[in-house]
Write an enzyme that holds these catalytic residues in place. Structure first.
Site, mmCIF file in Angstrom:
data_model
loop_
_atom_site.group_PDB
_atom_site.id
_atom_site.type_symbol
_atom_site.label_atom_id
_atom_site.label_comp_id
_atom_site.label_asym_id
_atom_site.label_seq_id
_atom_site.Cartn_x
_atom_site.Cartn_y
_atom_site.Cartn_z
ATOM 1 N N HIS A 350 140.271 40.974 -6.385
ATOM 2 C CA HIS A 350 139.461 40.103 -5.521
ATOM 3 C C HIS A 350 140.259 38.963 -4.899
ATOM 4 C CE1 HIS A 350 135.468 41.681 -6.795
ATOM 5 N NE2 HIS A 350 136.137 41.957 -7.898
ATOM 6 N N LYS A 538 129.314 27.774 0.164
ATOM 7 C CA LYS A 538 130.256 28.540 -0.656
ATOM 8 C C LYS A 538 130.974 27.571 -1.583
ATOM 9 C CE LYS A 538 132.241 29.859 3.271
ATOM 10 N NZ LYS A 538 132.410 31.288 3.205
ATOM 11 N N LYS A 544 139.202 27.683 1.922
ATOM 12 C CA LYS A 544 137.949 27.922 2.660
ATOM 13 C C LYS A 544 137.737 26.863 3.750
ATOM 14 C CE LYS A 544 135.745 30.090 -1.381
ATOM 15 N NZ LYS A 544 135.344 31.456 -1.007
ATOM 16 N N THR A 646 131.084 37.442 1.096
ATOM 17 C CA THR A 646 129.843 38.217 1.125
ATOM 18 C C THR A 646 128.727 37.367 1.720
ATOM 19 O OG1 THR A 646 129.591 37.601 -1.188
ATOM 20 C CG2 THR A 646 130.301 39.848 -0.738
ATOM 21 N N LYS A 650 125.450 38.143 4.371
ATOM 22 C CA LYS A 650 124.056 37.713 4.183
ATOM 23 C C LYS A 650 123.577 36.920 5.393
ATOM 24 C CE LYS A 650 125.262 37.401 -0.631
ATOM 25 N NZ LYS A 650 125.832 36.542 -1.681
HETATM 26 C C1 T68 Z 1 135.650 36.259 -4.558
HETATM 27 N N1 T68 Z 1 136.321 35.788 -5.746
HETATM 28 C C2 T68 Z 1 136.546 36.245 -3.337
HETATM 29 N N2 T68 Z 1 136.338 34.738 -7.789
HETATM 30 O O1 T68 Z 1 137.075 34.950 -3.161
HETATM 31 C C3 T68 Z 1 135.704 36.645 -2.141
HETATM 32 N N3 T68 Z 1 137.947 33.991 -9.871
HETATM 33 O O2 T68 Z 1 136.497 36.710 -0.990
HETATM 34 C C4 T68 Z 1 135.053 37.998 -2.400
HETATM 35 O O3 T68 Z 1 134.138 38.303 -1.394
HETATM 36 C C5 T68 Z 1 134.316 37.989 -3.721
HETATM 37 O O4 T68 Z 1 135.180 37.578 -4.777
HETATM 38 C C6 T68 Z 1 133.765 39.350 -4.077
HETATM 39 O O5 T68 Z 1 134.744 40.321 -3.924
HETATM 40 C C7 T68 Z 1 135.652 35.084 -6.666
HETATM 41 O O6 T68 Z 1 134.479 34.803 -6.509
HETATM 42 C C8 T68 Z 1 135.789 34.121 -8.847
HETATM 43 O O7 T68 Z 1 134.643 33.717 -8.882
HETATM 44 C C9 T68 Z 1 136.643 33.933 -10.036
HETATM 45 C C10 T68 Z 1 136.073 33.700 -11.262
HETATM 46 C C11 T68 Z 1 136.915 33.526 -12.344
HETATM 47 C C12 T68 Z 1 138.258 33.576 -12.179
HETATM 48 C C13 T68 Z 1 138.769 33.808 -10.932
#
Ligand code: T68
Length: 798
Positions: A350, A538, A544, A646, A650
């Site tokens: 991710h 967000k 961002k 995402t 939405k």
């Molecule tokens: C998100 N990642 C991406 N991480 O930033 C986003 N990280 O672009 C993408 O759409 C989404 O994932 C789904 O694929 C996160 O939200 C975390 O929340 C996170 C949590 C713990 C450790 C590292």
């Protein structure tokens, strides 16, 4: 009441009367809203299991391992998916109770940080809806993501004790309890057989939530593990005091699942987090294996029947854990065990941000999980042989590919080596994953890598969040668009129909009025409902670039002060989002936005022209209120940094036009809606490379652009901080000295895009067409499509 539900509603009524006696009340009339919520949830949960269960495809069972599931409120969602919503609404009406008021009683279970956790929730919804056999595995945190409030403009955090003990939607499932071990030592028995003699054992108790498919009577579990054991343990017993401050070391075992770590896109190096990760994996792997064996299948059949999908690297320990069980408890050979693992695990990445890639201190890892460390060492060693065979004995290559390097255990590398599939979450992200992060791995395993673009469930993100639009779509579209979001293409046929356009416009205005009331209630700010509602919601993170948005707001404010009589399309800028408690720069940006908002909102000249509303405590239920009311969706990350996003999907689906960079899923949204219906700006991944190669100097932009300079100076001169010139140093120094996310480089282009938006909004008809076409063309971004892609490209690939 629909005929088909008569019996069920009789059962429902029966239960309500029972609870009434239970609570010693003369009539349900006397229930509080909270009691109604509890009674409805508990009763409907039982009704759901009374029904004959819908069919699922058990070809391969998907075990979705995620440290986070941001499920949001479940009551409304489950009522809709089960088809009881209208019946129960009518039932409550006889007691003069509004179902929507009851639904507001539910506290969001905030068991996730942001996109990653919410994606996991959308995927469970889609798997149940598509009849893909699946179980979600997560943790039953006592405290979810912290609650956010503002004091003097600054974020303050408090614990989110979300009430897991009163939560009506889950059931404790004692038959699934697991034992999880930590520490101790490994003794060699004979040959390469080992025995792990652990030092500490913690019990994992299962709490099951029902994931209800959309009108297909499929219910699958989301199983959340909770640490429980009367024993306390000394954190230092694993590491002789090297990692944890001495005074805090004796903690209760229950502390293991007490809190969700509040970092997104940033790794945590703490021992307790590693223990959480192992606890999650050990409970889940044991549960998966026992289900598999109880069905009468052999270990050899495991990969044919099971997939373990890793949501980022947080559950990576499931790999050495399955190896350990196969080797030590089932006495398989290394080749047998490794072959099973290699065919069973798949990994979703991710993020490309280096600071988010998980690495664990080798000593910590070894002391906590000595047997797993041995297994990882062997995987690493055997992989090294393979690398030498392909690339020769090249230290530079090995430095990049090694799992164990420089006293660290690199979790992403362990995943890529061990899994049969690795996917990114949007096309551009998957491409960069191969070209920037894992090029050598791609050479070694060219067929392992693929893309699955993220998606969102239309059941929550239109049907539930935007009931008015949902109804209009029901009337317009033939077939059930909630099951097949591509059907929304039919809406293109009515874009020229004035009545449809007016109906769509009216819905947006109603939703804006509702959000305006929410803002009034929360912030005591009365906003102009006719302004453009420009929304950035967000997590707060430098990449961002909420500060890019802020600098434009300041510049606009200054321009309006200088040009009070010039035309300007009124704007309401809406922000919502949390910063990790230890991320001071992001918190500094929050502080700056709040202080600037205070000045602008109190300036009479700005009334109904320019307003800023920062809604505290962003969460799923608040997103459901903001998204249907948005005109503009800010997706302004530096190109190449946002894996997908995402929220962008939405918002566009609900008719907000995207103001965005060519990053993440914005690229695919632009492809689908067409360039005329999206506002793109800023550097691309390619032009950034050139810019950086030439040597980027943010100061040059600052000196050469008076608009930018004035906006920055507004903060630097203390105009938003009662004259204190240092308040925003953290943010300003970073921007002026390095600007790692190119805020200054994109400022001018962003301003121009905002200008185009102001012009475009004046042509109401053209705007409306664009908004409608956004709704019509977003079908691709249903999470049902994502799950089908996972099936065809990864899980059931032929
Ligand atoms: C998100 N990642 C991406 N991480 O930033 C986003 N990280 O672009 C993408 O759409 C989404 O994932 C789904 O694929 C996160 O939200 C975390 O929340 C996170 C949590 C713990 C450790 C590292």
């Amino acid at each position: 009441m629909s005929i088909s539900h008569t019996n069920e509603m009789a059962l429902f009524d029966n239960n309500v009367q029972k609870y009434c006696r239970f609570f010693e009340l003369a009539s349900p009339q006397q229930f509080t809203l909270e009691q109604w919520y509890q009674v409805i949830a508990r009763t409907v949960l039982e009704m759901a299991y009374h029904k004959p269960q819908g069919k699922v495809d058990e070809q391969r069972h998907i075990n979705y391992l995620s440290m986070e599931f941001l499920i949001g409120r479940l009551t409304g969602n489950n009522l809709m998916n089960l088809g009881y919503y209208e019946d129960i609404k009518a039932y409550l009406a006889q007691y003069q109770v509004e179902l929507v008021d009851v639904l507001e009683q539910e506290r969001d279970p905030a068991l996730g940080n942001g996109g990653l956790g919410r994606l996991a929730a959308c995927f469970l919804d889609s798997m149940a809806t598509l009849g893909q056999a699946a179980t979600g595995y997560g943790l039953h945190y006592q405290y979810g993501l912290f609650k956010q409030a503002f004091q003097d403009g600054k974020q303050v955090e408090s614990g989110d004790e979300w009430g897991r003990n009163q939560y009506p939607w889950h059931r404790y499932n004692p038959s699934k309890t697991q034992q999880v071990h930590f520490g101790g030592k490994v003794v060699a028995i004979e040959g390469d057989r080992y025995e792990w003699q652990p030092k500490l054992t913690i019990e994992g108790k299962a709490f099951d939530l029902p994931i209800v498919g959309y009108q297909n009577d499929v219910i699958q579990p989301l199983r959340l593990w909770q640490a429980d054991s009367p024993q306390s343990f000394d954190l230092n017993q694993f590491n002789e005091g090297k990692f944890v401050a001495a005074e805090k070391t004796l903690i209760k075992s229950t502390a293991l699942t007490q809190v969700l770590y509040p970092n997104d896109n940033h790794r945590v190096g703490q021992q307790l987090r590693l223990m959480q990760q192992y606890f999650h994996c050990a409970c889940s792997v044991a549960d998966i294996l026992s289900r598999h064996l109880a069905q009468g299948f052999s270990l050899e059949e495991f990969p044919k029947r099971q997939v373990i999908q890793l949501n980022d690297t947080h559950p990576t320990l499931a790999i050495p854990e399955l190896m350990r069980i196969l080797l030590d408890e089932h006495q398989l050979t290394w080749q047998q065990a490794w072959s099973i693992c290699q065919q069973s695990f798949a990994y979703t990445n991710h993020t490309l941000l280096p600071e988010a890639l998980e690495q664990w201190d080798q000593r910590l890892f070894k002391q906590l999980l000595p047997r797993h460390f041995k297994i990882v060492e062997k995987i690493n060693h055997l992989f090294h042989q393979q690398v030498k065979a392909q690339f020769g004995d090249d230290a530079k290559v090995w430095e990049k590919l090694a799992i164990l390097f420089d006293y660290r255990v690199r979790m992403a590398n362990l995943c890529v080596v061990s899994c049969f599939a690795v996917n990114g979450v949007a096309q551009i992200h998957s491409d960069l994953l191969v070209s920037q992060l894992f090029p050598e791995y791609h050479q070694l395993f060219p067929t392992k890598f693929c893309n699955v673009t993220n998606g969102i469930t239309p059941r929550r993100w239109i049907q539930q969040a935007n009931p008015a639009l949902s109804q209009l779509l029901d009337q317009t579209v033939k077939g059930d668009w909630k099951k097949d979001l591509e059907l929304l293409h039919q809406v293109e046929n009515v874009v020229d129909d004035v009545n449809f356009r007016e109906a769509y416009w009216h819905i947006k205005q109603q939703n804006k009025a509702a959000l305006a009331r929410e803002i009034e209630q929360t912030l005591s700010l009365s906003v102009n409902p006719d302004a453009i509602f420009d929304v950035q919601i967000k997590r707060f993170h430098e990449y961002k670039r909420q500060h890019l948005n802020l600098l434009n707001i300041i510049a606009t404010y200054q321009w309006l002060k200088d040009n009070p009589n010039k035309d300007y399309t009124p704007r309401l800028f809406v922000f919502s989002g949390k910063a990790a408690p230890g991320y001071y720069l992001a918190k500094n940006i929050i502080h700056a936005i709040n202080n600037v908002a205070e000045i602008i909102n109190n300036d009479k000249q700005m009334k109904d022209k320019l307003q800023v509303a920062f809604l505290p405590d962003y969460r799923v239920s608040l997103a459901e209120k903001i998204i249907p009311a948005a005109d503009i969706s800010e997706q302004i990350s530096m190109a190449g940094k946002e894996a997908s996003g995402t929220g962008n999907m939405k918002l566009a689906l609900n008719g907000a036009l995207t103001l965005g960079t060519l990053d993440g899923a914005n690229v695919e949204i632009a492809e689908m809606v067409g360039q005329e219906h999206i506002f793109l700006f800023g550097h691309t991944v390619e032009s950034i490379q050139t810019l950086l190669a030439e040597g980027y100097s943010p100061k040059t932009y600052y000196r050469n652009d008076p608009v930018l300079k004035n906006a920055v100076d507004f903060l630097a001169k203390g105009k938003a901080s009662k004259g204190d010139k240092t308040t925003f140093n953290l943010m300003l120094d970073s921007l002026l000295e390095h600007d790692p996310f190119l805020v200054f480089a994109d400022f001018e282009s962003y301003r121009q895009a905002q200008e185009r938006i102001g012009q475009a909004y004046l042509d109401r008809d053209a705007w409306l067409r664009s908004a409608i076409l956004n709704t019509a063309r977003l079908g691709k971004f249903s999470s049902d499509r994502s799950i089908r892609d996972y099936q065809s490209r990864i899980w059931l690939k032929k």
